[in-house]
Design a protein around this motif. Structure first.
Motif, PDB file in Angstrom:
ATOM      1  N   GLN A 151      49.875  44.491  52.868  1.00 29.98           N
ATOM      2  CA  GLN A 151      49.936  44.042  51.483  1.00 29.98           C
ATOM      3  C   GLN A 151      48.618  44.348  50.786  1.00 29.98           C
ATOM      4  O   GLN A 151      47.547  44.193  51.373  1.00 29.98           O
ATOM      5  N   VAL A 152      48.715  44.801  49.543  1.00 30.19           N
ATOM      6  CA  VAL A 152      47.515  45.028  48.730  1.00 30.19           C
ATOM      7  C   VAL A 152      47.344  43.845  47.790  1.00 30.19           C
ATOM      8  O   VAL A 152      48.266  43.069  47.571  1.00 30.19           O
ATOM      9  N   MET A 153      46.154  43.732  47.251  1.00 27.94           N
ATOM     10  CA  MET A 153      45.895  42.656  46.287  1.00 27.94           C
ATOM     11  C   MET A 153      46.896  42.715  45.148  1.00 27.94           C
ATOM     12  O   MET A 153      47.287  43.810  44.736  1.00 27.94           O
ATOM     13  N   SER A 154      47.244  41.580  44.627  1.00 28.11           N
ATOM     14  CA  SER A 154      48.094  41.559  43.434  1.00 28.11           C
ATOM     15  C   SER A 154      47.283  42.079  42.253  1.00 28.11           C
ATOM     16  O   SER A 154      46.049  42.122  42.303  1.00 28.11           O
ATOM     17  N   THR A 155      47.978  42.450  41.213  1.00 28.87           N
ATOM     18  CA  THR A 155      47.265  42.939  40.017  1.00 28.87           C
ATOM     19  C   THR A 155      46.364  41.836  39.459  1.00 28.87           C
ATOM     20  O   THR A 155      45.262  42.125  39.000  1.00 28.87           O
ATOM     21  N   THR A 156      46.823  40.593  39.539  1.00 30.83           N
ATOM     22  CA  THR A 156      46.007  39.467  39.050  1.00 30.83           C
ATOM     23  C   THR A 156      44.757  39.307  39.908  1.00 30.83           C
ATOM     24  O   THR A 156      43.653  39.142  39.375  1.00 30.83           O
ATOM     25  N   GLN A 157      44.921  39.349  41.230  1.00 26.32           N
ATOM     26  CA  GLN A 157      43.761  39.242  42.125  1.00 26.32           C
ATOM     27  C   GLN A 157      42.791  40.399  41.884  1.00 26.32           C
ATOM     28  O   GLN A 157      41.576  40.204  41.842  1.00 26.32           O
ATOM     29  N   PHE A 158      43.348  41.592  41.756  1.00 27.65           N
ATOM     30  CA  PHE A 158      42.525  42.783  41.532  1.00 27.65           C
ATOM     31  C   PHE A 158      41.749  42.634  40.227  1.00 27.65           C
ATOM     32  O   PHE A 158      40.543  42.891  40.177  1.00 27.65           O
ATOM     33  N   ALA A 159      42.447  42.213  39.180  1.00 24.01           N
ATOM     34  CA  ALA A 159      41.811  42.046  37.867  1.00 24.01           C
ATOM     35  C   ALA A 159      40.717  40.986  37.917  1.00 24.01           C
ATOM     36  O   ALA A 159      39.641  41.174  37.336  1.00 24.01           O
ATOM     37  N   THR A 160      40.978  39.896  38.609  1.00 22.66           N
ATOM     38  CA  THR A 160      39.996  38.823  38.715  1.00 22.66           C
ATOM     39  C   THR A 160      38.791  39.271  39.538  1.00 22.66           C
ATOM     40  O   THR A 160      37.646  39.054  39.143  1.00 22.66           O
ATOM     41  N   THR A 161      39.042  39.916  40.671  1.00 23.66           N
ATOM     42  CA  THR A 161      37.968  40.356  41.556  1.00 23.66           C
ATOM     43  C   THR A 161      37.039  41.348  40.875  1.00 23.66           C
ATOM     44  O   THR A 161      35.822  41.250  40.983  1.00 23.66           O
ATOM     45  N   TYR A 162      37.629  42.311  40.151  1.00 25.07           N
ATOM     46  CA  TYR A 162      36.830  43.380  39.549  1.00 25.07           C
ATOM     47  C   TYR A 162      36.584  43.188  38.051  1.00 25.07           C
ATOM     48  O   TYR A 162      36.035  44.071  37.398  1.00 25.07           O
ATOM     49  N   ARG A 163      37.013  42.042  37.545  1.00 22.68           N
ATOM     50  CA  ARG A 163      36.804  41.693  36.132  1.00 22.68           C
ATOM     51  C   ARG A 163      37.306  42.791  35.189  1.00 22.68           C
ATOM     52  O   ARG A 163      36.545  43.349  34.388  1.00 22.68           O
ATOM     53  N   ILE A 164      38.579  43.095  35.360  1.00 22.84           N
ATOM     54  CA  ILE A 164      39.221  44.096  34.506  1.00 22.84           C
ATOM     55  C   ILE A 164      40.498  43.499  33.937  1.00 22.84           C
ATOM     56  O   ILE A 164      40.966  42.446  34.382  1.00 22.84           O
ATOM     57  N   ASN A 165      41.064  44.185  32.983  1.00 22.10           N
ATOM     58  CA  ASN A 165      42.314  43.757  32.374  1.00 22.10           C
ATOM     59  C   ASN A 165      43.449  43.900  33.391  1.00 22.10           C
ATOM     60  O   ASN A 165      43.589  44.956  34.006  1.00 22.10           O
TER      61      ASN A 165
END
Length: 121
Positions: free
Chosen positions: A30-44
């Motif tokens: 499993q890869v990070m969810s888009t929400t987790q990814f956005a939160t981790t890397y501070r992106i939209n």
């Protein structure tokens, strides 16, 4: 981390592809969810979603309804095949064209390749 000249979603997709190629992300992992990814890397989140959608379209990731995104079985081999094809087209073909112009024989090229690749093993 994502500071290249390409659009951010392209850089994100490349990052995930690189993780699959290196084995940091395994098949069915499993890869990070888009929400987790956005939160981790501070992106939209929409930017992460666009990158992941492109990876789904390429066959690198797939969605499990209600569970998230996972690495597609065979994704590493798929990426290797694409990268090899691009390497031959973008790197090797121009080198061969230049060698032809210079009059280098296939034997000279093969000997040099064999010697260089032997250094790396």
């Amino acid at each position: 981390m994502f500071d290249g000249p390409e659009p951010l979603y392209v850089q994100i997709a490349k990052h995930v592809r690189d993780q699959v190629l290196s084995g940091d992300l395994a098949e069915e992992e499993q890869v990070m969810s888009t929400t987790q990814f956005a939160t981790t890397y501070r992106i939209n989140p929409a930017t992460a979603a666009k990158a992941f959608a492109n990876l789904v379209d390429e066959g690198v990731l797939y969605k499990r309804r209600g569970l998230g995104m996972f690495v597609t079985p065979g994704a590493r081999e798929l990426l290797l095949a694409k990268d090899r094809e691009l390497f031959v087209r973008d790197v090797l073909d121009p080198v061969i064209d230049a060698a032809l112009v210079l009059g280098l024989s296939p034997d000279v090229l093969t000997a040099h390749i064999d010697r260089r690749m032997g250094e790396k093993s």
